[in-house]
Write an enzyme that holds these catalytic residues in place. Structure first.
Site, PDB file in Angstrom:
ATOM      1  N   GLN A 158      33.141  -7.038  50.641  1.00  0.00           N
ATOM      2  CA  GLN A 158      32.548  -6.800  49.547  1.00  0.00           C
ATOM      3  C   GLN A 158      31.633  -5.561  49.670  1.00  0.00           C
ATOM      4  OE1 GLN A 158      32.814  -9.457  51.373  1.00  0.00           O
ATOM      5  NE2 GLN A 158      33.263 -11.306  50.094  1.00  0.00           N
ATOM      6  N   GLN A 180      36.105  -3.806  46.014  1.00  0.00           N
ATOM      7  CA  GLN A 180      35.669  -5.226  45.818  1.00  0.00           C
ATOM      8  C   GLN A 180      34.385  -5.493  45.454  1.00  0.00           C
ATOM      9  OE1 GLN A 180      37.495  -7.452  49.212  1.00  0.00           O
ATOM     10  NE2 GLN A 180      36.457  -9.446  48.573  1.00  0.00           N
ATOM     11  N   ASP A 181      34.116  -6.269  44.393  1.00  0.00           N
ATOM     12  CA  ASP A 181      32.770  -6.701  43.940  1.00  0.00           C
ATOM     13  C   ASP A 181      31.983  -5.463  43.680  1.00  0.00           C
ATOM     14  OD1 ASP A 181      33.759  -8.938  44.861  1.00  0.00           O
ATOM     15  OD2 ASP A 181      32.326  -9.555  46.309  1.00  0.00           O
ATOM     16  N   ASP A 202      37.478  -9.069  41.789  1.00  0.00           N
ATOM     17  CA  ASP A 202      35.973  -9.407  41.092  1.00  0.00           C
ATOM     18  C   ASP A 202      35.395  -8.313  40.799  1.00  0.00           C
ATOM     19  OD1 ASP A 202      37.363 -11.980  41.628  1.00  0.00           O
ATOM     20  OD2 ASP A 202      36.399 -12.098  43.502  1.00  0.00           O
ATOM     21  N   ARG A 258      38.620 -14.796  37.589  1.00  0.00           N
ATOM     22  CA  ARG A 258      38.839 -16.209  38.586  1.00  0.00           C
ATOM     23  C   ARG A 258      37.596 -16.909  38.336  1.00  0.00           C
ATOM     24  NH1 ARG A 258      39.843 -14.998  44.588  1.00  0.00           N
ATOM     25  NH2 ARG A 258      37.898 -13.907  44.668  1.00  0.00           N
TER      26      ARG A 258
END
Length: 297
Positions: A158, A180-181, A202, A258
């Site tokens: 992340q 990611q993130d 995400d 999600r």
């Protein structure tokens, strides 16, 4: 509409939205007065030619503790490689760049990296810029985490570009670049106007009560990814992400979201989507019970 009138209309729209979100249906938030009138202008120039400071963090540090007036930090064009923290005591800061393609803030921390304490930073601590103060505004600036794109599902990768952990923030004409993130929409009411947000898994996540208006959301995964991970944990929470008049593009197979929280809430309206969205559309985070509560549209 002239450029100045359009700018005023955007700012008025933000203030009206904050006022509406602070009304009775959203009364869990303390009602505060925004500070619109500017009391202090600060300039930052990494080339050390024209600015009051040559790093953004130094400019933030110069703002009085327990600040009660609107301070505008104007950032000259350039690539500012620094990790920035805006503490809770320094509210009413505006960070204004020379254009999202001209003023760029970047760092490269990931969740698995060790912090000053000798322990991993975690997702929370990986942010290039962490905003903990109320009534923050950013315009025409890029926030970037340049950590490499990890394989989908990799642990500890992340890498947050920006974390907003305070109420009543606005981002206008900004870019958020990561994998990611990317954007940690942590807590509070937030307004994103005509922003570009890029990531893989995400890449918009958290438990904010946020409106994304006219934004471009771009996926960069070549396998599978997810656009949102909203963390509403209770029916009593009034949080959720709303996307209106947005555009979703990119590569790979993408879930719209999600269900990070048991009562995750995400709404898309009047939004264009490339043919990268998985037919199912949503993923239950491996818990079928979440399908009983999740609100999706």
């Amino acid at each position: 509409m002239s450029k100045n009138n359009r700018k005023r209309a955007v700012e008025d729209g933000y203030l009206n939205w904050i006022k509406r979100m602070g009304s009775s249906p959203h009364s869990q938030f303390d009602k505060e007065e925004n500070k619109v009138k500017i009391c202090l202008n600060i300039t930052v120039d990494k080339k050390r030619k024209f600015g009051d400071y040559f790093t953004i963090q130094k400019a933030v540090d110069s703002v009085p503790i327990v600040n009660h007036c609107r301070v505008v930090i104007h950032v000259y064009p350039g690539l500012y490689r620094e990790k920035i923290d805006i503490p809770p005591t320094k509210a009413y800061i505006s960070l204004v760049g020379a254009g999202a393609d001209k003023t760029i803030i970047e760092w490269s921390d990931t969740a698995e990296q060790m912090g000053p304490s000798g322990r991993p930073l975690g997702t929370f601590g990986s942010a290039t810029i962490a905003i903990n103060s109320e009534y923050f505004i950013a315009k025409n600036i890029t926030f970037k985490n340049k950590a490499p794109l990890p394989p989908s599902g990799a642990l500890g990768k992340q890498a947050v570009a920006l974390r907003i952990s305070a109420d009543a923030a606005a981002f206008i004409g900004c870019k958020f670049i990561g994998a990611q993130d990317t954007l940690y929409d942590h807590i509070g009411r937030h307004y994103f106007k005509e922003c570009y947000i890029e990531g893989s898994v995400d890449f918009i996540f958290g438990d904010g009560l946020s409106l994304y208006d006219g934004c471009h959301l771009h996926a960069i995964t070549n396998s599978y990814g997810a656009l949102t991970a909203q963390k509403r944990e209770s029916m009593l929470e009034e949080t959720g992400f709303s996307f209106i008049n947005c555009k979703v593009t990119g590569s790979g197979a993408l879930y719209l979201g999600r269900a990070w929280g048991t009562f995750s809430r995400v709404v898309f309206a009047y939004t264009y989507m490339d043919k990268i969205i998985t037919p199912k559309g949503w993923y239950n985070w491996g818990d079928k019970n979440r399908e009983m509560y999740v609100l999706k549209s």
